[in-house]
Design an enzyme around this catalytic site. Structure first.
Site, PDB file in Angstrom:
ATOM      1  N   ARG A 220      -2.280 -16.443 -85.388  1.00  0.00           N
ATOM      2  CA  ARG A 220      -3.554 -16.499 -84.652  1.00  0.00           C
ATOM      3  C   ARG A 220      -4.708 -16.753 -85.619  1.00  0.00           C
ATOM      4  NH1 ARG A 220      -0.849 -12.455 -81.002  1.00  0.00           N
ATOM      5  NH2 ARG A 220      -1.277 -10.729 -82.410  1.00  0.00           N
ATOM      6  N   PHE A 236       0.129 -20.087 -71.918  1.00  0.00           N
ATOM      7  CA  PHE A 236       0.882 -18.831 -71.966  1.00  0.00           C
ATOM      8  C   PHE A 236       0.068 -17.799 -72.759  1.00  0.00           C
ATOM      9  CE2 PHE A 236       3.831 -22.462 -72.179  1.00  0.00           C
ATOM     10  CZ  PHE A 236       4.556 -22.298 -71.005  1.00  0.00           C
ATOM     11  N   ASP A 258      -2.204 -18.455 -67.912  1.00  0.00           N
ATOM     12  CA  ASP A 258      -1.008 -17.617 -67.845  1.00  0.00           C
ATOM     13  C   ASP A 258      -0.612 -17.439 -66.385  1.00  0.00           C
ATOM     14  OD1 ASP A 258       0.479 -15.748 -70.047  1.00  0.00           O
ATOM     15  OD2 ASP A 258       0.661 -14.892 -68.040  1.00  0.00           O
ATOM     16  N   ASP A 307       2.250 -21.074 -76.676  1.00  0.00           N
ATOM     17  CA  ASP A 307       2.879 -19.808 -77.114  1.00  0.00           C
ATOM     18  C   ASP A 307       3.712 -19.237 -75.961  1.00  0.00           C
ATOM     19  OD1 ASP A 307       3.535 -17.460 -78.424  1.00  0.00           O
ATOM     20  OD2 ASP A 307       1.639 -16.475 -77.961  1.00  0.00           O
ATOM     21  N   CYS A 347       9.665 -18.070 -79.730  1.00  0.00           N
ATOM     22  CA  CYS A 347       9.973 -16.693 -80.144  1.00  0.00           C
ATOM     23  C   CYS A 347      11.415 -16.321 -79.812  1.00  0.00           C
ATOM     24  CB  CYS A 347       9.001 -15.711 -79.489  1.00  0.00           C
ATOM     25  SG  CYS A 347       9.076 -15.694 -77.692  1.00  0.00           S
TER      26      CYS A 347
END
Length: 406
Positions: A220, A236, A258, A307, A347
């Site tokens: 970030r 996201f 989101d 993300d 991730c």
């Protein structure tokens, strides 16, 4: 000194040619690697592990409910698992964080990568959040919390509350109930933290995982320098972390997207906390549906951030995950102005570095974009990657400059 093992430990003997993981320095013994168990034990007990020829491999806790039959605690057969041993493990973990990360909020224990398998402990300001995922370590949870609080107090950090988020489905595979609630006295579960100069209200009770994704801390920070004066799209966004880093860096306009209304509500609350509500806006929408609409409307952004949550949590669903990553990266690149920037990540442990890189390359080729790599990063150092434990490496993060082919 209180011990957490019996005097007469059961002995587990591996099959010939097995135990490759622990021989490489890893922490797991799988059910199909075991030849025999001599002696009595209950699930969660400490046992001694021998190779097929009787060579001692160390000690770990056993659970017949789990495919990961034994999680190793030490490679020293003579090491007693007691308070002194656990204090050493916790102190080592804390001293490592003090040298490598901002400790105002950080992950203090990252399971196997800190040689305390099956447990995660996050610190948000003066609150601890605990996630316990294995039976043996679950038994040690009360003493681990007690010892960690003592260690932190020694550095002048008084912990005002502990919350348990052991509500992951994987606990059922260990024969345990899913748990969520206070350990000790209750407290306000909305905790204010500051990271990279951005303030957040972390909901340790109802937020995802342990309440906030600390692993992206320095990723970030990396996008801040790209966002001054920029028009930014953060996909996201969850509770707004990348969007707010863009805003605090001086972006002129930020849209965070989101699918979770709760996430967007928390993101708006965080924007107001930082005085960014005029420049950082949030929209509740499905990213896969919204990106083609933005493209059709002729929208372009200086910076696009992707993300997403893990599109795969098993090897079986990797093919579908590849399609998802290719689609969002393809759509994201189309929305970047010529010479603008794309930050994109995965991730998922099962989406390997090689496969993720190949997928981004395919997306760029499909939309005739040239990518210039600015940098590649991974998870923050408080989520250390243990090279002999593949599962500890999961986060892949790229920043690219996106150029038209001309």
């Amino acid at each position: 000194m209180e011990q957490f093992e019996h005097k007469n430990l059961a002995v587990v003997t591996l099959k010939k040619g097995e135990g490759r993981t622990i021989k490489a320095g890893g922490m797991w013994v799988f059910d199909n690697e075991i030849a025999s168990v001599a002696g009595s034990f209950e699930n969660g007990d400490i046992v001694i592990v021998h190779d097929f020829d009787g060579y001692p491999m160390g000690k770990g806790f056993i659970n017949e409910n789990s495919k990961i039959r034994i999680r190793m605690m030490t490679r020293n057969k003579d090491q007693v698992i007691d308070r002194e041993f656990l204090t050493m493990r916790l102190r080592d973990a804390w001293e490592y964080r003090k040298k490598t990360v901002d400790i105002s909020s950080c992950r203090i224990v990252f399971g196997e990568a800190d040689f305390l398998p099956g447990i995660v402990i996050d610190k948000f300001s003066d609150v601890l959040v605990v996630e316990s995922l294995a039976l043996g370590i679950d038994r040690l949870k009360p003493v681990l919390i007690e010892l960690l609080k003592e260690i932190l107090l020694g550095d002048g950090i008084k912990i005002r509350g502990v919350y348990e988020r052991s509500d992951a489905k994987v606990r059922e595979q260990e024969g345990m109930e899913r748990l969520k609630g206070f350990i000790g006295e209750s407290f306000d579960t909305k905790v204010e933290i500051t990271e990279n100069g951005v303030k957040y209200l972390v909901d340790v009770k109802d937020g995802q995982k342990t309440g906030f994704f600390l692993d992206q801390k320095y990723n970030r920070l990396a996008i801040q320098r790209l966002c001054k004066g920029a028009k930014v799209l953060d996909c996201f966004t969850h509770t707004g972390s990348f969007a707010l880093n863009a805003g605090i860096a001086g972006a002129k306009e930020v849209l965070g997207v989101d699918a979770s209304e709760l996430g967007c509500a928390q993101a708006r609350e965080n924007a107001a906390l930082n005085g960014l509500e005029e420049r950082v806006k949030f929209q509740c929408a499905d990213v896969f549906e919204l990106l083609p609409k933005l493209e059709a409307a002729g929208e372009k952004f200086d910076v696009v951030i992707l993300d997403p949550p893990a599109f795969t949590k098993s090897r079986k669903s990797v093919k579908n995950a590849v399609k998802g990553y290719r689609e969002i990266n393809l759509r994201g690149m189309k929305l970047v102005k010529d010479g603008g920037y794309l930050a994109t990540c995965s991730c998922s442990h099962f989406m390997s570095y090689e496969l993720f890189t190949k997928t981004i390359h395919q997306a760029a080729r499909n939309v005739h974009k040239r990518l210039r790599q600015v940098e590649f990063k991974t998870q923050a150092p408080d989520h250390p990657i243990l090279w002999c434990a593949d599962e500890s490496y999961y986060l892949k993060f790229y920043i690219f400059q996106v150029c038209e082919e001309k």
